[in-house]
Design a protein around this motif. Structure first.
Motif, PDB file in Angstrom:
ATOM      1  N   ILE A  90       0.858  -1.180   0.000  1.00 32.53           N
ATOM      2  CA  ILE A  90       0.000   0.000   0.000  1.00 32.53           C
ATOM      3  C   ILE A  90       0.895   1.230   0.000  1.00 32.53           C
ATOM      4  CG2 ILE A  90      -1.728   1.319   1.290  1.00 32.53           C
ATOM      5  CD1 ILE A  90      -2.780  -1.257  -0.064  1.00 32.53           C
ATOM      6  N   TYR A  91       0.664   2.131  -0.943  1.00 34.39           N
ATOM      7  CA  TYR A  91       1.498   3.315  -1.126  1.00 34.39           C
ATOM      8  C   TYR A  91       0.790   4.576  -0.607  1.00 34.39           C
ATOM      9  CZ  TYR A  91       3.983   6.980  -3.674  1.00 34.39           C
ATOM     10  OH  TYR A  91       4.671   8.105  -4.013  1.00 34.39           O
ATOM     11  N   GLY A 133      -7.060   4.568  -3.163  1.00 30.99           N
ATOM     12  CA  GLY A 133      -5.641   4.668  -2.864  1.00 30.99           C
ATOM     13  C   GLY A 133      -4.808   4.140  -4.001  1.00 30.99           C
ATOM     14  N   PHE A 134      -3.526   4.009  -3.739  1.00 31.92           N
ATOM     15  CA  PHE A 134      -2.591   3.460  -4.709  1.00 31.92           C
ATOM     16  C   PHE A 134      -1.751   2.404  -4.017  1.00 31.92           C
ATOM     17  CE2 PHE A 134      -3.632   7.478  -6.601  1.00 31.92           C
ATOM     18  CZ  PHE A 134      -3.638   7.221  -7.957  1.00 31.92           C
ATOM     19  N   LEU A 135      -1.375   1.399  -4.758  1.00 37.92           N
ATOM     20  CA  LEU A 135      -0.411   0.439  -4.260  1.00 37.92           C
ATOM     21  C   LEU A 135       0.751   0.411  -5.239  1.00 37.92           C
ATOM     22  CD1 LEU A 135      -0.724  -2.393  -6.071  1.00 37.92           C
ATOM     23  CD2 LEU A 135      -2.763  -2.593  -4.696  1.00 37.92           C
ATOM     24  N   LEU A 136       1.860  -0.087  -4.783  1.00 39.80           N
ATOM     25  CA  LEU A 136       3.035  -0.266  -5.633  1.00 39.80           C
ATOM     26  C   LEU A 136       3.161  -1.743  -5.953  1.00 39.80           C
ATOM     27  CD1 LEU A 136       5.768   1.912  -3.872  1.00 39.80           C
ATOM     28  CD2 LEU A 136       4.528   2.450  -5.970  1.00 39.80           C
ATOM     29  N   ASN A 169       5.351  -5.051  -7.702  1.00 36.43           N
ATOM     30  CA  ASN A 169       6.712  -5.529  -7.416  1.00 36.43           C
ATOM     31  C   ASN A 169       7.795  -4.876  -8.267  1.00 36.43           C
ATOM     32  OD1 ASN A 169       5.882  -6.838  -9.721  1.00 36.43           O
ATOM     33  ND2 ASN A 169       6.719  -8.817  -9.134  1.00 36.43           N
ATOM     34  N   ILE A 170       7.414  -4.062  -9.267  1.00 35.41           N
ATOM     35  CA  ILE A 170       8.428  -3.319 -10.032  1.00 35.41           C
ATOM     36  C   ILE A 170       8.337  -1.815  -9.754  1.00 35.41           C
ATOM     37  CG2 ILE A 170       8.689  -5.053 -11.833  1.00 35.41           C
ATOM     38  CD1 ILE A 170       6.940  -3.250 -13.642  1.00 35.41           C
ATOM     39  N   GLY A 171       7.518  -1.438  -8.760  1.00 33.09           N
ATOM     40  CA  GLY A 171       7.442  -0.040  -8.345  1.00 33.09           C
ATOM     41  C   GLY A 171       6.423   0.801  -9.084  1.00 33.09           C
ATOM     42  N   LYS A 172       5.549   0.192  -9.870  1.00 33.63           N
ATOM     43  CA  LYS A 172       4.513   0.926 -10.593  1.00 33.63           C
ATOM     44  C   LYS A 172       3.338   1.207  -9.664  1.00 33.63           C
ATOM     45  CE  LYS A 172       1.411   0.537 -14.520  1.00 33.63           C
ATOM     46  NZ  LYS A 172       0.916  -0.355 -15.581  1.00 33.63           N
ATOM     47  N   LYS A 173       2.842   2.469  -9.654  1.00 32.75           N
ATOM     48  CA  LYS A 173       1.682   2.835  -8.857  1.00 32.75           C
ATOM     49  C   LYS A 173       0.414   2.352  -9.554  1.00 32.75           C
ATOM     50  CE  LYS A 173       3.653   7.172  -7.396  1.00 32.75           C
ATOM     51  NZ  LYS A 173       3.457   8.617  -7.391  1.00 32.75           N
ATOM     52  N   ILE A 174      -0.454   1.703  -8.792  1.00 33.61           N
ATOM     53  CA  ILE A 174      -1.705   1.176  -9.332  1.00 33.61           C
ATOM     54  C   ILE A 174      -2.862   1.658  -8.465  1.00 33.61           C
ATOM     55  CG2 ILE A 174      -2.998  -0.913  -9.908  1.00 33.61           C
ATOM     56  CD1 ILE A 174      -0.241  -2.304 -10.154  1.00 33.61           C
ATOM     57  N   PHE A 175      -3.863   2.249  -9.090  1.00 33.06           N
ATOM     58  CA  PHE A 175      -5.038   2.776  -8.411  1.00 33.06           C
ATOM     59  C   PHE A 175      -5.918   1.633  -7.896  1.00 33.06           C
ATOM     60  CE2 PHE A 175      -9.528   4.033  -8.652  1.00 33.06           C
ATOM     61  CZ  PHE A 175      -9.524   5.136  -7.810  1.00 33.06           C
ATOM     62  N   PHE A 176      -6.566   1.851  -6.751  1.00 30.98           N
ATOM     63  CA  PHE A 176      -7.573   0.902  -6.263  1.00 30.98           C
ATOM     64  C   PHE A 176      -8.662   1.643  -5.504  1.00 30.98           C
ATOM     65  CE2 PHE A 176      -4.841   1.185  -2.549  1.00 30.98           C
ATOM     66  CZ  PHE A 176      -5.709   1.060  -1.468  1.00 30.98           C
ATOM     67  N   ARG A 177      -9.807   1.014  -5.414  1.00 24.05           N
ATOM     68  CA  ARG A 177     -10.935   1.523  -4.635  1.00 24.05           C
ATOM     69  C   ARG A 177     -11.132   0.637  -3.408  1.00 24.05           C
ATOM     70  NH1 ARG A 177     -12.701   2.761  -9.777  1.00 24.05           N
ATOM     71  NH2 ARG A 177     -13.494   4.877  -9.965  1.00 24.05           N
ATOM     72  N   SER A 235      -7.068   0.937 -16.048  1.00 27.35           N
ATOM     73  CA  SER A 235      -6.525  -0.168 -15.255  1.00 27.35           C
ATOM     74  C   SER A 235      -6.570   0.153 -13.769  1.00 27.35           C
ATOM     75  CB  SER A 235      -5.073  -0.445 -15.648  1.00 27.35           C
ATOM     76  OG  SER A 235      -5.008  -0.885 -16.975  1.00 27.35           O
ATOM     77  N   CYS A 236      -6.813  -0.882 -12.966  1.00 29.80           N
ATOM     78  CA  CYS A 236      -6.841  -0.714 -11.510  1.00 29.80           C
ATOM     79  C   CYS A 236      -6.621  -2.081 -10.856  1.00 29.80           C
ATOM     80  CB  CYS A 236      -8.161  -0.102 -11.050  1.00 29.80           C
ATOM     81  SG  CYS A 236      -9.597  -1.090 -11.466  1.00 29.80           S
ATOM     82  N   ALA A 237      -6.297  -2.045  -9.572  1.00 32.43           N
ATOM     83  CA  ALA A 237      -6.134  -3.284  -8.804  1.00 32.43           C
ATOM     84  C   ALA A 237      -7.504  -3.744  -8.310  1.00 32.43           C
ATOM     85  CB  ALA A 237      -5.201  -3.044  -7.626  1.00 32.43           C
ATOM     86  N   VAL A 238      -7.738  -5.046  -8.368  1.00 37.08           N
ATOM     87  CA  VAL A 238      -8.978  -5.647  -7.883  1.00 37.08           C
ATOM     88  C   VAL A 238      -8.630  -6.881  -7.058  1.00 37.08           C
ATOM     89  CG1 VAL A 238     -10.369  -4.773  -9.807  1.00 37.08           C
ATOM     90  CG2 VAL A 238      -9.291  -7.020  -9.996  1.00 37.08           C
ATOM     91  N   GLU A 239      -9.619  -7.420  -6.369  1.00 37.75           N
ATOM     92  CA  GLU A 239      -9.426  -8.634  -5.568  1.00 37.75           C
ATOM     93  C   GLU A 239      -8.212  -8.504  -4.650  1.00 37.75           C
ATOM     94  OE1 GLU A 239      -9.240 -11.842  -8.362  1.00 37.75           O
ATOM     95  OE2 GLU A 239     -11.201 -11.385  -9.184  1.00 37.75           O
TER      96      GLU A 239
END
Length: 87
Positions: free
Chosen positions: A7-8, A19-22, A24-32, A62-66
């Motif tokens: 969690i970033y 929020g955003f998470l990072l 494993n290669i340091g890319k920020k990914i949006f999530f709800r 694109s976003c993080a899910v699950e």
């Protein structure tokens, strides 16, 4: 196959918590908040928590899910013990 991340950032907005998470290669990914496997964990979510997630898409892209948060046991986070240096 799920990915690992940290969690970033997290923010409480007028209409949604997000929020955003990072990854494993340091890319920020949006999530709800609603993308957490257990949305009730939102209030306990801290920066640096380790998570697993899958990639998905919403109306914005694109976003993080699950998202599953590793549970701490005896000061260590469980699932598979991933070293913070692994990222």
């Amino acid at each position: 196959m799920p990915s690992f991340g940290l969690i970033y950032a997290k923010a409480q907005m007028l209409k949604e918590d997000s929020g955003f998470l990072l990854d494993n290669i340091g890319k920020k990914i949006f999530f709800r908040r609603s993308s957490l496997s257990n949305p009730e964990e939102w209030n306990q979510l801290k920066l640096g928590n380790r998570v697993t997630f899958s990639m998905g898409r919403d109306e914005r892209g694109s976003c993080a899910v699950e998202i599953s948060v590793f549970q701490e046991e005896n000061g260590l986070q469980s699932h598979t013990d991933v070293s913070p240096n692994a990222f």
